[in-house]
Design an enzyme around this catalytic site. Structure first.
Site, PDB file in Angstrom:
ATOM      1  N   THR A  73       1.071  -1.006   0.308  1.00  0.00           N
ATOM      2  CA  THR A  73       0.074   0.149  -0.155  1.00  0.00           C
ATOM      3  C   THR A  73       0.611   1.447  -0.123  1.00  0.00           C
ATOM      4  O   THR A  73       2.130   1.349   0.134  1.00  0.00           O
ATOM      5  CB  THR A  73      -1.168  -0.106   1.245  1.00  0.00           C
ATOM      6  OG1 THR A  73      -1.314   1.678   1.076  1.00  0.00           O
ATOM      7  CG2 THR A  73      -0.105  -0.706   2.338  1.00  0.00           C
ATOM      8  N   ASP A  74       0.265   2.418  -0.661  1.00  0.00           N
ATOM      9  CA  ASP A  74       1.385   3.630  -0.319  1.00  0.00           C
ATOM     10  C   ASP A  74       1.283   4.063   1.080  1.00  0.00           C
ATOM     11  O   ASP A  74       2.099   5.279   1.143  1.00  0.00           O
ATOM     12  CB  ASP A  74      -0.141   4.920  -1.154  1.00  0.00           C
ATOM     13  CG  ASP A  74      -1.114   5.283  -0.602  1.00  0.00           C
ATOM     14  OD1 ASP A  74      -2.141   4.256   0.086  1.00  0.00           O
ATOM     15  OD2 ASP A  74      -1.689   5.895  -1.495  1.00  0.00           O
ATOM     16  N   GLU A  75       0.313   3.058   2.042  1.00  0.00           N
ATOM     17  CA  GLU A  75       0.757   3.866   3.113  1.00  0.00           C
ATOM     18  C   GLU A  75       2.145   3.378   3.950  1.00  0.00           C
ATOM     19  O   GLU A  75       2.095   4.571   5.519  1.00  0.00           O
ATOM     20  CB  GLU A  75      -0.588   3.341   4.006  1.00  0.00           C
ATOM     21  CG  GLU A  75      -1.604   4.213   3.380  1.00  0.00           C
ATOM     22  CD  GLU A  75      -3.141   3.468   4.956  1.00  0.00           C
ATOM     23  OE1 GLU A  75      -3.230   3.666   5.722  1.00  0.00           O
ATOM     24  OE2 GLU A  75      -4.668   3.361   3.561  1.00  0.00           O
ATOM     25  N   LYS A  82       2.079  -3.636   7.160  1.00  0.00           N
ATOM     26  CA  LYS A  82       1.733  -3.952   5.940  1.00  0.00           C
ATOM     27  C   LYS A  82       3.473  -3.900   5.134  1.00  0.00           C
ATOM     28  O   LYS A  82       3.996  -4.173   4.044  1.00  0.00           O
ATOM     29  CB  LYS A  82       0.974  -2.622   4.731  1.00  0.00           C
ATOM     30  CG  LYS A  82       0.074  -3.072   4.997  1.00  0.00           C
ATOM     31  CD  LYS A  82      -1.097  -4.859   4.549  1.00  0.00           C
ATOM     32  CE  LYS A  82      -0.225  -4.715   3.408  1.00  0.00           C
ATOM     33  NZ  LYS A  82      -0.969  -5.907   2.401  1.00  0.00           N
ATOM     34  N   TYR A 120      -1.368  -0.555  10.980  1.00  0.00           N
ATOM     35  CA  TYR A 120      -1.443  -1.208   9.863  1.00  0.00           C
ATOM     36  C   TYR A 120      -0.693  -1.213   8.751  1.00  0.00           C
ATOM     37  O   TYR A 120       0.398  -1.905   8.547  1.00  0.00           O
ATOM     38  CB  TYR A 120      -3.035  -0.452   9.176  1.00  0.00           C
ATOM     39  CG  TYR A 120      -3.397  -1.144   7.464  1.00  0.00           C
ATOM     40  CD1 TYR A 120      -3.320  -2.350   6.855  1.00  0.00           C
ATOM     41  CD2 TYR A 120      -3.022   0.319   6.640  1.00  0.00           C
ATOM     42  CE1 TYR A 120      -3.221  -2.435   5.830  1.00  0.00           C
ATOM     43  CE2 TYR A 120      -3.222  -0.692   5.206  1.00  0.00           C
ATOM     44  CZ  TYR A 120      -3.523  -1.284   5.179  1.00  0.00           C
ATOM     45  OH  TYR A 120      -3.010  -1.628   3.691  1.00  0.00           O
TER      46      TYR A 120
HETATM   47  P1  NAD Z   1     -10.278  -6.647   2.780  1.00  0.00           P
HETATM   48  O1  NAD Z   1     -10.467  -6.658   4.303  1.00  0.00           O
HETATM   49  O2  NAD Z   1     -11.701  -6.207   1.578  1.00  0.00           O
HETATM   50  O3  NAD Z   1     -10.204  -8.949   2.282  1.00  0.00           O
HETATM   51  C1  NAD Z   1      -8.833  -9.062   2.859  1.00  0.00           C
HETATM   52  C2  NAD Z   1      -9.162 -10.421   3.213  1.00  0.00           C
HETATM   53  O4  NAD Z   1      -7.822 -11.067   2.852  1.00  0.00           O
HETATM   54  C3  NAD Z   1     -10.645 -11.409   3.142  1.00  0.00           C
HETATM   55  O5  NAD Z   1     -11.505 -12.025   2.376  1.00  0.00           O
HETATM   56  C4  NAD Z   1      -9.848 -11.960   4.524  1.00  0.00           C
HETATM   57  O6  NAD Z   1     -10.813 -12.873   4.656  1.00  0.00           O
HETATM   58  C5  NAD Z   1      -8.520 -12.235   4.043  1.00  0.00           C
HETATM   59  N1  NAD Z   1      -7.298 -13.182   4.849  1.00  0.00           N
HETATM   60  C6  NAD Z   1      -7.706 -12.144   5.887  1.00  0.00           C
HETATM   61  N2  NAD Z   1      -6.365 -12.418   6.581  1.00  0.00           N
HETATM   62  C7  NAD Z   1      -6.098 -13.648   6.121  1.00  0.00           C
HETATM   63  C8  NAD Z   1      -5.127 -14.803   6.454  1.00  0.00           C
HETATM   64  N3  NAD Z   1      -4.295 -15.071   7.441  1.00  0.00           N
HETATM   65  N4  NAD Z   1      -4.816 -16.143   5.486  1.00  0.00           N
HETATM   66  C9  NAD Z   1      -5.841 -15.227   4.843  1.00  0.00           C
HETATM   67  N5  NAD Z   1      -6.662 -14.807   4.278  1.00  0.00           N
HETATM   68  C10 NAD Z   1      -7.233 -14.240   4.817  1.00  0.00           C
HETATM   69  O7  NAD Z   1      -9.076  -5.715   1.752  1.00  0.00           O
HETATM   70  P2  NAD Z   1      -9.364  -5.633   0.278  1.00  0.00           P
HETATM   71  O8  NAD Z   1      -9.414  -3.601   1.229  1.00  0.00           O
HETATM   72  O9  NAD Z   1      -9.591  -6.310  -0.862  1.00  0.00           O
HETATM   73  O10 NAD Z   1      -7.389  -5.301   0.330  1.00  0.00           O
HETATM   74  C11 NAD Z   1      -6.925  -6.317  -0.501  1.00  0.00           C
HETATM   75  C12 NAD Z   1      -4.796  -5.871  -0.602  1.00  0.00           C
HETATM   76  O11 NAD Z   1      -4.723  -4.923  -0.653  1.00  0.00           O
HETATM   77  C13 NAD Z   1      -4.882  -5.998   1.666  1.00  0.00           C
HETATM   78  O12 NAD Z   1      -2.977  -6.727   1.344  1.00  0.00           O
HETATM   79  C14 NAD Z   1      -4.378  -4.105   1.556  1.00  0.00           C
HETATM   80  O13 NAD Z   1      -3.625  -4.072   2.587  1.00  0.00           O
HETATM   81  C15 NAD Z   1      -3.866  -3.688   0.402  1.00  0.00           C
HETATM   82  N6  NAD Z   1      -4.574  -2.690  -0.414  1.00  0.00           N
HETATM   83  C16 NAD Z   1      -5.553  -2.015  -0.122  1.00  0.00           C
HETATM   84  C17 NAD Z   1      -6.007  -0.681  -0.425  1.00  0.00           C
HETATM   85  C18 NAD Z   1      -6.876  -1.007  -0.482  1.00  0.00           C
HETATM   86  O14 NAD Z   1      -7.932   0.557  -0.523  1.00  0.00           O
HETATM   87  N7  NAD Z   1      -8.492  -1.280  -0.084  1.00  0.00           N
HETATM   88  C19 NAD Z   1      -5.589   0.311  -0.342  1.00  0.00           C
HETATM   89  C20 NAD Z   1      -3.938  -0.729  -1.342  1.00  0.00           C
HETATM   90  C21 NAD Z   1      -3.609  -1.253  -0.824  1.00  0.00           C
HETATM   91  P1  TYD Z   2     -10.339   4.415   5.164  1.00  0.00           P
HETATM   92  O1  TYD Z   2     -11.251   4.493   4.157  1.00  0.00           O
HETATM   93  O2  TYD Z   2     -10.227   4.159   6.478  1.00  0.00           O
HETATM   94  O3  TYD Z   2      -8.440   4.192   4.445  1.00  0.00           O
HETATM   95  P2  TYD Z   2      -7.277   5.071   4.915  1.00  0.00           P
HETATM   96  O4  TYD Z   2      -7.513   5.536   6.109  1.00  0.00           O
HETATM   97  O5  TYD Z   2      -6.917   3.545   5.016  1.00  0.00           O
HETATM   98  O6  TYD Z   2      -6.872   5.747   3.700  1.00  0.00           O
HETATM   99  O7  TYD Z   2     -10.503   6.434   5.295  1.00  0.00           O
HETATM  100  C1  TYD Z   2     -10.050   7.352   4.672  1.00  0.00           C
HETATM  101  C2  TYD Z   2      -9.986   8.955   4.704  1.00  0.00           C
HETATM  102  O8  TYD Z   2     -10.646   9.145   4.878  1.00  0.00           O
HETATM  103  C3  TYD Z   2      -8.223   8.907   5.944  1.00  0.00           C
HETATM  104  O9  TYD Z   2      -8.590  10.311   6.046  1.00  0.00           O
HETATM  105  C4  TYD Z   2      -9.698   8.989   7.248  1.00  0.00           C
HETATM  106  C5  TYD Z   2     -11.331   9.060   6.821  1.00  0.00           C
HETATM  107  N1  TYD Z   2     -12.285   8.894   6.984  1.00  0.00           N
HETATM  108  C6  TYD Z   2     -13.684   9.515   8.167  1.00  0.00           C
HETATM  109  O10 TYD Z   2     -13.004  11.230   7.470  1.00  0.00           O
HETATM  110  N2  TYD Z   2     -14.668   8.656   8.395  1.00  0.00           N
HETATM  111  C7  TYD Z   2     -15.013   7.817   8.381  1.00  0.00           C
HETATM  112  O11 TYD Z   2     -15.568   7.007   9.253  1.00  0.00           O
HETATM  113  C8  TYD Z   2     -13.891   6.610   7.701  1.00  0.00           C
HETATM  114  C9  TYD Z   2     -13.913   5.206   7.509  1.00  0.00           C
HETATM  115  C10 TYD Z   2     -13.025   6.756   7.049  1.00  0.00           C
END
Ligand code: NAD
Ligand code: TYD
Length: 330
Positions: free
Chosen positions: A121-123, A149, A145
Site C-alpha cells: 500500500t502507499d501507506e 504492511k 496497519y
Molecule cells: P479486505 O479486507 O477487503 O480483504 C482481505 C481478505 O483477506 C479477506 O477476504 C480476508 O478473509 C482475507 N484474509 C485476512 N487474513 C487472512 C489470512 N491470515 N489468511 C488468509 N486470508 C486472510 O482487503 P482489500 O481492501 O481487498 O485489500 C486487499 C489487499 O490490498 C491488502 O493486502 C491491502 O493491504 C491492499 N491494499 C488495499 C487498499 C484499499 O484501499 N483497500 C489500498 C492499497 C492496498
Molecule cells: P479509509 O477508507 O479508512 O482508508 P485509509 O485510512 O486507509 O486511507 O479512510 C480514508 C480517509 O477517510 C481517511 O483520511 C480517514 C477518513 N475517514 C473519515 O473521515 N471517516 C470515517 O468514518 C472513515 C472510515 C474514514
C-alpha cells in the site's frame, strides 16, 4: 498460468480473481474468511472448473505447502486491511500482514513458484505534504496497519535479495468500487447516506487521498505480475487526489442527501494528512488507469443502491459492535 491468489474473498482480491479467470488463468483462492472475507464476492465463479477455493490461513505452513502444488505465480492480497481496526486492536495485524506473509513467501520459495507479487500500500511511505512518493523513497509508516504492511513489503524484498526469489511489490493507493466492506470511507458513507444516517467526518475533513478504481488497481497488479522486473517495486495510483470532504459532498449529491448528514467527529489517532504517488514506473510497463473518477463513483453508488442484500446483513451483528466502539463516544 496457475495463479494462487490470497484474500480472494475480499474486496480487491475478489475483483482480481474474476479478472484472472476472464483472462484464462486457473485460480486457487486461499482465504481465511475473516469478517472481511465474503464467499458471496466470488459466488459467480464458484462453479468455474478453473477456480478452486482453499479455506486456510496464509500463516499455516502445511496448508500453504499443499495449496502451492503446481502453482506458477502467487499474488498475496490477504491482509488485515483497515487502519481504524488496527488502532482498536493492533495485535491482529502483524499476525497476518507480517508473519503470514513470511510463511507464504517461504512456502512459495520451497515450492519453486516462478513469481511472487506482494500487494502492498502507499501507506507504507507515510504522509507527504506536497509532491509525490516514488518507489525509491524511504518507508515511514504511521499506523499499526501501515507498519505491518511495511513489514510484509520489506520481507518480500528480502526474499528476493537473500534467496534470489522472483518477487515484485505493488504499492496501491486508496481503492474504491463494488464489494468493499462498509468500514472504509466510501462504502461506509454511501451505505449510511442511502439509509439517511450520519456521515462521521474525522477532524476537518481536509485530509487527501489518491483514489483508484478497483479494476484499475487490479490491472496494475496484473501489469506488475506479467511485466515487472524481479526485485522491483511499482506504485499503483489513480492520480486522483481528493479531500475527504469532497468525497463526502459527492456521495451526498449522488444519493440525493444534503449536508445535514455530515457529523464532524474527533480525528483519528496519528491521522496521515495526505497520500500521493508517482506512477511513471508502472506506466513504462504499459499500464494506465482507465476509470474516470466521476463515472467510477456514480457506478459504485448505484451498485450499493442495487445490492442492499449484499451489505445489509453485514451491517448487523459483529459490525454493530465494531461501529459502536469506533464511533459511539466520538
Ligand atoms: P479486505 O479486507 O477487503 O480483504 C482481505 C481478505 O483477506 C479477506 O477476504 C480476508 O478473509 C482475507 N484474509 C485476512 N487474513 C487472512 C489470512 N491470515 N489468511 C488468509 N486470508 C486472510 O482487503 P482489500 O481492501 O481487498 O485489500 C486487499 C489487499 O490490498 C491488502 O493486502 C491491502 O493491504 C491492499 N491494499 C488495499 C487498499 C484499499 O484501499 N483497500 C489500498 C492499497 C492496498
Ligand atoms: P479509509 O477508507 O479508512 O482508508 P485509509 O485510512 O486507509 O486511507 O479512510 C480514508 C480517509 O477517510 C481517511 O483520511 C480517514 C477518513 N475517514 C473519515 O473521515 N471517516 C470515517 O468514518 C472513515 C472510515 C474514514
Amino acid at each position: 498460468m496457475k495463479l494462487l491468489v490470497t484474500g480472494g474473498c475480499g474486496f480487491i482480491g475478489s475483483t482480481f480473481v474474476r479478472m484472472a479467470l476472464a483472462r484464462g488463468h486457473e485460480v486457487v483462492n486461499v482465504d481465511k474468511l475473516t469478517y472481511a472475507g465474503n464467499p458471496a464476492n466470488v459466488a459467480e465463479v464458484a462453479d468455474d472448473p478453473k477456480y478452486h477455493f482453499v479455506h486456510a490461513d496464509i500463516a499455516d505452513a502445511p496448508a500453504m505447502a499443499d495449496a502451492l502444488t503446481g502453482v506458477d505465480a502467487v499474488v498475496n492480497m490477504a491482509a488485515e486491511s483497515h487502519v481504524d481496526r488496527s488502532i482498536l486492536d493492533p495485535a491482529a495485524f502483524p499476525m497476518t500482514d507480517v508473519v503470514g506473509t513470511a510463511v507464504i513467501l517461504d512456502q512459495s520459495r520451497r515450492a519453486g513458484v516462478g513469481r511472487f507479487v506482494q500487494v502492498s500500500t502507499d501507506e507504507v511511505y507515510g504522509s507527504i505534504p506536497v509532491g509525490l512518493f516514488r518507489e525509491t523513497d524511504p518507508l515511514n509508516p504511521s499506523s499499526p496497519y501501515s507498519a505491518s504492511k511495511a513489514g510484509g513489503d520489506l520481507q518480500a524484498l528480502a526474499w528476493h535479495h537473500t534467496y534470489g526469489m522472483d518477487v515484485v511489490v505493488t504499492r496501491g493507493s486508496n481503492t474504491y468500487g463494488p464489494r468493499q466492506y462498509p468500514e472504509k470511507l466510501i462504502p461506509l458513507f454511501v451505505t449510511n447516506a442511502l439509509d439517511g444516517e450520519q456521515l462521521p467526518v474525522y477532524g476537518d475533513g481536509q485530509q487527501i487521498r489518491d483514489w483508484i478504481h478497483v479494476e484499475d488497481h487490479c490491472s496494475g497488479v496484473f501489469a506488475a505480475l506479467e511485466h515487472g522486473i524481479a526485485g522491483e517495486v511499482y506504485n499503483v495510483g489513480g492520480g486522483n487526489e481528493r479531500t475527504n470532504l469532497e468525497i463526502t459532498e459527492r456521495i451526498l449529491e449522488y444519493t440525493n442527501r444534503d449536508a445535514s448528514l455530515i457529523r464532524y467527529v474527533e480525528d483519528r489517532l496519528g491521522h496521515d494528512r495526505r497520500y500521493a504517488l508517482a506512477t511513471e514506473k508502472l506506466s513504462l510497463l504499459g499500464w494506465s488507469a482507465a476509470v474516470d473518477f466521476g463515472t467510477g463513483l456514480t457506478d459504485t453508488v448505484t451498485w450499493y443502491r442495487d445490492n442492499r442484500a449484499w451489505w445489509e446483513p453485514i451491517k448487523s451483528g459483529e459490525y454493530r459492535a465494531y461501529y459502536d466502539e469506533q464511533y459511539g463516544q466520538r
